[in-house]
Design an enzyme around this catalytic site. Structure first.
Site, PDB file in Angstrom:
ATOM      1  N   ASP A 105       3.455  -6.102   3.859  1.00 25.59           N
ATOM      2  CA  ASP A 105       3.209  -5.092   4.889  1.00 25.59           C
ATOM      3  C   ASP A 105       4.148  -5.379   6.061  1.00 25.59           C
ATOM      4  O   ASP A 105       4.654  -6.489   6.201  1.00 25.59           O
ATOM      5  CB  ASP A 105       1.736  -5.112   5.325  1.00 25.59           C
ATOM      6  N   ASP A 125       6.071   1.747   7.275  1.00 24.11           N
ATOM      7  CA  ASP A 125       4.765   1.160   6.932  1.00 24.11           C
ATOM      8  C   ASP A 125       4.069   2.104   5.966  1.00 24.11           C
ATOM      9  O   ASP A 125       3.553   3.131   6.380  1.00 24.11           O
ATOM     10  CB  ASP A 125       3.963   0.983   8.225  1.00 24.11           C
ATOM     11  N   HIS A 164       0.811  -1.219   0.000  1.00 22.82           N
ATOM     12  CA  HIS A 164       0.000   0.000   0.000  1.00 22.82           C
ATOM     13  C   HIS A 164       0.843   1.267   0.000  1.00 22.82           C
ATOM     14  O   HIS A 164       1.871   1.359   0.668  1.00 22.82           O
ATOM     15  CB  HIS A 164      -1.022  -0.014   1.141  1.00 22.82           C
ATOM     16  N   HIS A 174       3.659   2.644  13.574  1.00 21.07           N
ATOM     17  CA  HIS A 174       2.737   3.782  13.543  1.00 21.07           C
ATOM     18  C   HIS A 174       3.218   4.942  14.417  1.00 21.07           C
ATOM     19  O   HIS A 174       2.410   5.745  14.899  1.00 21.07           O
ATOM     20  CB  HIS A 174       1.309   3.367  13.907  1.00 21.07           C
ATOM     21  N   GLU A 176      -5.232   1.471   2.560  1.00 20.96           N
ATOM     22  CA  GLU A 176      -5.025   0.348   3.472  1.00 20.96           C
ATOM     23  C   GLU A 176      -5.171   0.757   4.920  1.00 20.96           C
ATOM     24  O   GLU A 176      -5.754   0.030   5.728  1.00 20.96           O
ATOM     25  CB  GLU A 176      -3.624  -0.270   3.269  1.00 20.96           C
ATOM     26  N   GLU A 177      -4.623   1.906   5.271  1.00 23.12           N
ATOM     27  CA  GLU A 177      -4.539   2.285   6.692  1.00 23.12           C
ATOM     28  C   GLU A 177      -5.910   2.495   7.334  1.00 23.12           C
ATOM     29  O   GLU A 177      -6.028   2.516   8.551  1.00 23.12           O
ATOM     30  CB  GLU A 177      -3.666   3.527   6.877  1.00 23.12           C
TER      31      GLU A 177
HETATM   32 ZN   LIG Z   1       0.866  -1.138   6.427  1.00 26.93          ZN
END
Ligand SMILES: [Zn+2]
Length: 346
Positions: A241, A187, A70, A321, A221-222
């Site tokens: 991922d 990410d 993503h 994150h 995606e998130e």
């Molecule tokens: Zn991800």
């Protein structure tokens, strides 16, 4: 197995991570991807929900294998503006507000302008506020302080900033001499870099996979629905991922982490086993873990009712994150596992 150039993957990552692509904000990253993939000899196309694709023909057209990584990153969206000109936001994806206090941000307006600002807490200074240290950090207490001469909400709106403008967060990418990558948005920009490097290797070495191969780059995606649509010819969806690191995990920043299950579902048994076996065959450091508060585009596809076998793997990522960290070696190993899979299809 073709040689995967570590320097190249790292440069790809550095370029990618500096192109803003907060959830739903695709104009800049699509332009960058098109240019890069065209240079590699791929043409790109899109579906209606802005997922970017490139295709590599296989020997056998009876099924299609899809690798997805993503393009979107967690970030913010403008909610409203306070009477003093501070901007209220809502998170897009699993933002930990503690980790972005003081960080620089970019506000993308619908007129195509970008304004900079920084994330502050309402009680922004320990010298002024009793609760500066202890107050909660969440959507209700965090604001964006715009780097413009604004004193009221109207001043902000007059700049062309509006509710619904998308806000990307400064990645602050640093590569250390010891090979660690410290950056936001590892990410999933690290997986995108690894997948692009594998795609380049396939072309350069004229590797024809057994089956038609689709490379998918979603932008939602998130928030959970990047992979919700998968073209009907796809039989197998392998999401790239990040892997998780923690007390219950074997994953490290130097390993390829294969998801055995995530918060929604176990991944396909045979496909996951094959990936793990291939990793061993090619001496790729790999492990299988159970992901706790995690989903991928693989399970987004399953959840949306797509008729696919799903798997997920990627580099182990510390501090996910937040301001994240991984090691350059795992980006190379992720590329190698993509190549190993495509060179050994049965
Ligand atoms: Zn991800």
């Amino acid at each position: 197995m073709p040689y995967v150039d570590e320097q190249e993957v790292v440069h790809l990552f550095e370029d990618l991570v500096n192109v803003p692509s907060v959830v739903a904000y695709y104009p800049q990253i699509h332009a960058w991807m098109e240019k890069t993939l065209n240079e590699y000899g791929y043409s790109v196309f899109y579906d209606n929900k802005r997922t970017l694709y490139a295709k590599l023909e296989g020997k056998d057209h009876s099924k299609t294998v899809c690798f997805g990584a993503h393009l979107d990153t967690i970030g913010l969206i403008v909610r409203q503006v306070d009477p003093n000109g501070w901007i209220q936001v809502k998170n897009l994806g699993g933002v930990n507000f503690h980790s972005i206090e003081g960080e620089n941000v970019y506000i993308h307006t619908r007129q195509g302008k970008t304004y900079t600002g920084m994330v502050i807490h309402q009680s922004h200074s320990v010298h002024v506020f009793d609760d500066a240290k202890d107050a909660s950090r969440d959507v209700s207490t965090m604001r964006i302080l715009l780097d413009e001469e604004v004193h009221s909400d109207q001043d902000v709106y007059d700049l062309g900033i509006e509710h619904g403008d998308l806000v990307s967060i400064e990645p602050r990418c640093i590569i250390t001499r010891s090979g660690y990558i410290k950056s936001r948005h590892i990410d999933d920009k690290a997986c995108v870099a690894s997948l692009l490097e594998a795609m380049k290797c396939l072309k350069e070495n004229q590797i024809i996979p057994e089956y038609d191969t689709l490379f998918a780059f979603p932008i939602y995606e998130e928030i959970g629905h990047g992979g919700a649509y998968v073209p009907s010819e796809v039989d197998t969806y392998i999401a790239l991922d990040i892997g998780l690191i923690g007390p219950d995990y074997h994953g490290t920043e130097k390993s390829v982490c294969i998801g055995g299950a995530d918060a929604y579902s176990p991944y396909d048994w045979e496909l996951t086993t094959r990936l793990y076996t291939l990793a061993k065959t090619y001496s790729i450091p790999a492990c299988i873990d159970i992901y706790y508060r995690f989903g991928s585009d693989g399970t987004a596809a399953i959840r949306a009712g797509q008729n696919v076998k799903a798997a997920v793997f990627g580099m182990g990522c510390m501090n996910s994150h937040s301001y994240e960290r991984t090691h350059v070696s795992s980006l190379v190993e992720v590329s190698r596992l993509v190549l190993a899979y495509l060179m050994n299809e049965k």
